[in-house]
Design a protein around this motif. Structure first.
Motif, PDB file in Angstrom:
ATOM      1  N   TYR A   1      -1.872   3.229  -8.292  1.00 19.86           N
ATOM      2  CA  TYR A   1      -1.391   2.683  -7.193  1.00 19.86           C
ATOM      3  C   TYR A   1      -2.580   2.976  -6.163  1.00 19.86           C
ATOM      4  O   TYR A   1      -3.017   2.089  -5.413  1.00 19.86           O
ATOM      5  CB  TYR A   1      -0.122   3.538  -6.452  1.00 19.86           C
ATOM      6  CG  TYR A   1       0.340   2.901  -5.390  1.00 19.86           C
ATOM      7  CD1 TYR A   1       1.327   1.979  -5.520  1.00 19.86           C
ATOM      8  CD2 TYR A   1      -0.163   2.943  -4.012  1.00 19.86           C
ATOM      9  CE1 TYR A   1       2.062   1.375  -4.365  1.00 19.86           C
ATOM     10  CE2 TYR A   1       0.327   2.485  -2.845  1.00 19.86           C
ATOM     11  CZ  TYR A   1       1.366   1.411  -3.246  1.00 19.86           C
ATOM     12  OH  TYR A   1       1.891   0.964  -2.123  1.00 19.86           O
TER      13      TYR A   1
ATOM     14  N   ALA B   1      -1.449  -3.195  -3.825  1.00 19.20           N
ATOM     15  CA  ALA B   1      -1.008  -1.634  -4.338  1.00 19.20           C
ATOM     16  C   ALA B   1       0.621  -2.187  -4.352  1.00 19.20           C
ATOM     17  O   ALA B   1       1.431  -2.053  -5.299  1.00 19.20           O
ATOM     18  CB  ALA B   1      -1.506  -0.774  -3.818  1.00 19.20           C
TER      19      ALA B   1
ATOM     20  N   GLY C   1       1.358  -2.309  -7.956  1.00 17.36           N
ATOM     21  CA  GLY C   1       1.268  -0.779  -8.341  1.00 17.36           C
ATOM     22  C   GLY C   1       2.675  -0.290  -8.655  1.00 17.36           C
ATOM     23  O   GLY C   1       2.710   0.965  -9.074  1.00 17.36           O
TER      24      GLY C   1
END
Length: 406
Positions: A196, A207, A211
């Motif tokens: 992340y 992200a 992520g």
């Protein structure tokens, strides 16, 4: 079998379910809705762009996915709710670039919009843009995304069948909507902290998309009749708002297109997985409370004037040079859409502004990294996206022209 549930009723049930879920996850959303309702009641005398019931019930959501395959599943799912892709938005080209391309899923028929105007602005990560993702990171991101499954295949198959049938039984509707709503709930699964963090160095939006192994509703947006009053009222309640209202300036002339603002993204508890296998508690600031004020839809000629005004250092100072003082003059000059050409019947702008969307995204981040210098040899376009998702992407201008002639 029970009573039949029509497409618009499914859409209303879906929007209501998402609203309840999001309100439970982000309590400040309830404050935003309450203040919006208060403002709307106070300004109902000036209402010309839709009924008070419609404006008060109106929402748009925001969703982020990682791949064209995921976006295709979203398109199939939303078709069951009578929501179809309209427009192509490239947020990479905004003044505050974000590495996504987007479309908006919404009803395309004016009568369907009047019944329930729910829409979801949906963004896809632009991994093929080398200005954001070098070859190594792109490969790792795409492998990560290929291994996840955002939606139950059985739910997508059911969505395709409901879309083809134009509705379903009440019992099936309840189960289907519940499954669809739960697919957009915020996951409590631990997040790989290192992965992340690496993606956050490219973009916080990247992200948020790649992520994690799931997706979620990023925000739900009520509609308000006076966004400046809303901004002041929220601030008075102690809610931290972003500094600016995105979109055209406040004016005594006809309000055009879309103005947006939001409260700042709140720190939400999330769990993180570290390299040593330990799980710890932390927070992320990702989701925020957006609100919007909609105006009249502009024709291509009107949009040309809008873009020229917004390119000025101070758009408010030059606004009167680009737009006349009344709807009658706007209609006569062919700058905006009015039903039957009647200036007392403006066609509401139902879509979005990429610069405003990018501005909202970026203004809610603690920091973000700009694109690197380089050549973008990706082929993202409306035609590319339509081919990838297997759905026609409607041209907003064609829809407004049809609405004006209805």
């Amino acid at each position: 079998m029970g009573s039949r549930v029509e497409t618009w009723q499914l859409r209303a049930q879906f929007a209501s379910g998402l609203s309840r879920m999001y309100g439970a996850e982000v309590p400040a959303y309830h404050t935003l809705v309450d203040v919006s309702s208060d403002v709307n009641r106070a300004y109902v005398g000036a209402l010309r762009l839709g009924s008070l019931d419609r404006v008060t019930a109106e929402r748009h959501g925001a969703l982020r996915v990682g791949t064209a395959a995921e976006l295709a599943q979203v398109a199939d799912l939303f078709a069951a709710f009578g929501m179809y892709p309209v427009g192509f938005y490239d947020l990479r080209e905004a003044a505050s670039p974000v590495p996504v391309v987007s479309t908006a899923f919404r009803p395309v028929d004016p009568d369907e919009l009047a019944l329930n105007p729910f829409r979801v602005f949906t963004s896809m990560l632009a991994t093929a843009d080398a200005r954001f993702f070098d070859a190594d990171l792109r490969g790792r991101v795409e492998r990560f995304l290929a291994q996840r499954q955002l939606f139950d295949p059985a739910m997508i198959s059911r969505a395709r069948r409901i879309a083809a049938d134009g509705g379903c039984s009440q019992a099936e509707a309840d189960a289907f909507v519940a499954a669809a709503v739960s697919a957009f709930a915020l996951s409590r699964e631990p997040i790989d902290r290192a992965w992340y963090t690496e993606l956050s160095a490219v973009s916080a939006v990247a992200a948020d998309i790649a992520g994690v192994t799931t997706t979620h509703i990023n925000h739900l947006t009520p509609r308000v009749l006076d966004i400046d009053e809303l901004h002041a009222a929220m601030t008075a309640r102690g809610i931290t708002m972003i500094d600016d209202i995105q979109g055209p300036p406040r004016t005594d002339r006809p309000q055009v297109l879309l103005r947006q603002t939001s409260f700042r993204a709140l720190a939400e508890p999330r769990r993180f997985l570290d390299a040593d296998g330990t799980v710890s508690d932390g927070t992320l600031r990702v989701r925020f409370g957006e609100v919007e004020q909609r105006g009249v839809a502009l024709t291509p000629a009107g949009r040309h004037r809008f873009d020229a005004a917004m390119a000025a250092e101070d758009p408010a100072a030059v606004w009167d040079q680009h737009f006349p003082a009344s709807d009658a003059e706007m209609a006569a000059a062919g700058l905006a859409y009015y039903r039957g050409g009647d200036p007392d019947k403006p066609v509401v702008y139902e879509d979005f502004l990429p610069a405003s969307a990018a501005g909202i995204f970026r203004s809610n981040l603690d920091s973000d990294t700009p694109a690197t210098d380089g050549v973008d040899d990706s082929d993202y376009s409306r035609q590319w996206m339509a081919g990838q998702i297997g759905h026609h992407i409607h041209d907003p201008y064609e829809l407004y022209e049809k609405a004006a002639c209805s």
